[in-house]
Design an enzyme around this catalytic site. Structure first.
Site: not given
Length: 501
Positions: A327, A346, A399, A463
């Site tokens: 992001h 995030e 992430h 993740e």
């Protein structure tokens, strides 16, 4: 026990049409037990007759429970039970058993038949229909094997097949449905608009032109890394019966493919020609192409080509690792409140973890390329292009996860499907992060993420935890925990490189 047996040994079967009580001389008798859905028990043993089964004149022989006669209570006439999977697959239908609802779902083309064990009512394309003579679906046990029986004449006729009882040989003869006559795919039909006469690409003008013998009617389908143009009511003879590919010289378009469809795309025309432009990495229809039409032509023009990303100077003697902080900029990613009620984005977690990872890897003697070093908006395509331009040995995207529940936490590491080296890298990185943090390891699934698909080196997406879990979000916000994650990823990357996979 019954549920386990049904799950392991379920063989769907069907009841076929009414036949006289008198069977052929010498018919073999067998002993079976019928399952009662109300008491959830099998009946006492019942002696009945074995029945033969044919499809289009060829014998159909069930692997387990044979075809057999079933006599409804109070009736002198019988029906035949036969495995539905056998007949359904022979009639190009699929069968699904749903144990929770004890339903049998039969699908063929646009027809859907749902039967429920113990119920004399079926659903056909969503409409309730009573089964013939009220004979419901139900279980049968024979010689230690179990099958679920459902009405065949009803099912087979819904699928377009014919059923006939041949008493002399105690045989149920089934006839496959006739295939509808298909129109000639090489010729426009009534309702079509005409021919596509030429597909051409002008390398100098970077324009792809579709020419017809009529004013073309078309639809644009933006598929991200592909652009589809559906030409309605159009036939292109060279594309009939084959996948036609045009190789082009372009920085924006890799190749052009076209295939001739009939009326299966839902536009209401007998034919549709689908033309697909496979786009180069980083190219999109919205940003880099334009579509126009006039007269008897449709034109696709390249309006812009994305520039190659800049790569910092790298030491050629060192291994290069690309790190992708997820992001950034106008793409905050997941957003959840911390224990003080302040929103945590995030993008503000992935960047510090990535910078920590970069420092660790540089200290260990590696080149590092970061897809962003600040709060920048970077497209997924540009992230992959930067790693490719740097000729990195490994790509790691970082992430944080989220879910619509607050009690689920843990770490995932994804790789691109069928990438052997990507899977090996994912397993090493996952093991490293779990060991360094003490977090819950949730595994290494594959996923068709763009940054994994478009990078040319082994690539993973980590993740690091679930922001939707307050306890895990608190850890993700802790710089010490972020450092542990970075250390675990670095250890996993090094373990992969040293293994020489």
């Amino acid at each position: 026990m019954k549920k386990r047996i049904f799950t392991l040994f379920l063989l769907l079967a069907v009841v076929v049409g009414l036949f006289p009580a008198a069977m052929a001389a010498g018919t073999e008798q067998i002993t079976v037990r019928f399952y009662d859905e109300v008491s959830q028990r099998y009946s006492e043993p019942t002696v009945t007759d074995r029945v033969n089964l044919t499809l289009d004149g060829e014998a159909l022989i069930p692997e387990d429970v044979p075809a057999l006669a079933y006599y409804p209570e109070g009736s002198t006439n019988g029906r035949t039970l036969v495995p539905v999977r056998l007949i359904s697959e022979a009639l190009d239908a699929t069968v699904t058993w749903v144990p929770e609802t004890r339903q049998i779902i039969i699908l063929r083309e646009e027809s859907t038949i749902v039967l429920t064990a113990g119920s004399a009512t079926a659903l056909v394309d969503g409409q309730a229909v009573e089964l013939p003579d009220g004979v419901p679906a139900g279980g049968v046990m024979w010689d230690g094997k179990e099958s679920t029986m459902v009405p065949l004449r009803f099912v087979s006729e819904q699928l377009g097949a014919g059923v006939e009882w041949v008493g002399e040989t105690a045989t149920v003869a089934i006839t496959s449905p006739e295939e509808p006559q298909q129109p000639d795919p090489t010729q426009p039909q009534e309702g079509d608009l005409g021919w596509i006469t030429e597909l051409s690409f002008d390398e100098e003008e970077q324009t792809f032109t579709i020419t017809a013998d009529h004013t073309p009617k078309y639809r644009i389908v933006d598929l991200g890394d592909r652009l589809a143009i559906d030409l309605l009511g159009a036939v292109y003879a060279p594309a009939v019966g084959k996948d036609l590919t045009l190789q082009v010289e372009s920085d924006a378009i890799e190749k052009i493919r076209c295939s001739q469809h009939r009326d299966d795309l839902g536009y209401g025309y007998p034919h549709t020609l689908r033309v697909v432009l496979d786009l180069a990495s980083g190219v999109s229809y919205a940003q880099h192409l334009s579509v126009s039409s006039g007269g008897n032509q449709v034109r696709v023009s390249v309006t812009d080509v994305p520039e190659e990303p800049e790569v910092p100077p790298l030491d050629p003697s060192k291994i290069t690792i690309a790190i992708d902080p997820g992001h950034g900029g106008n793409q905050p990613g997941a957003v959840y409140p911390d224990e003080n009620g302040n929103d945590v984005k995030e993008k503000d977690l992935t960047l510090p973890m990535s910078l920590m990872l970069a420092d660790i890897l540089e200290e260990r003697g590696y080149n590092v390329v970061l897809t962003r070093t600040g709060d920048d908006s970077v497209s997924l395509a540009d992230r992959a292009k930067m790693a490719n331009a740097a000729q990195a040995e490994v790509f790691v995207s970082i992430h944080c996860n989220a879910l619509d529940r607050t009690d689920y936490e843990g770490i995932f590491t994804y790789y691109y499907p069928n990438s052997t080296r990507g899977e090996a890298l994912a397993k090493q990185v996952q093991a490293g992060v779990v060991a360094a943090t003490g977090g819950i390891g949730r595994g290494t699934p594959s996923a068709n993420f763009q940054v994994l698909r478009e990078t040319t080196m082994p690539a993973v997406l980590v993740e690091t935890g679930f922001m939707s879990c307050p306890a895990e979000l608190a850890r993700l916000c802790d710089p010490d925990y972020q450092q542990q994650i970075a250390l675990g990823i670095a250890d996993g990357v090094e373990a992969y490189l040293k293994a020489g996979t």
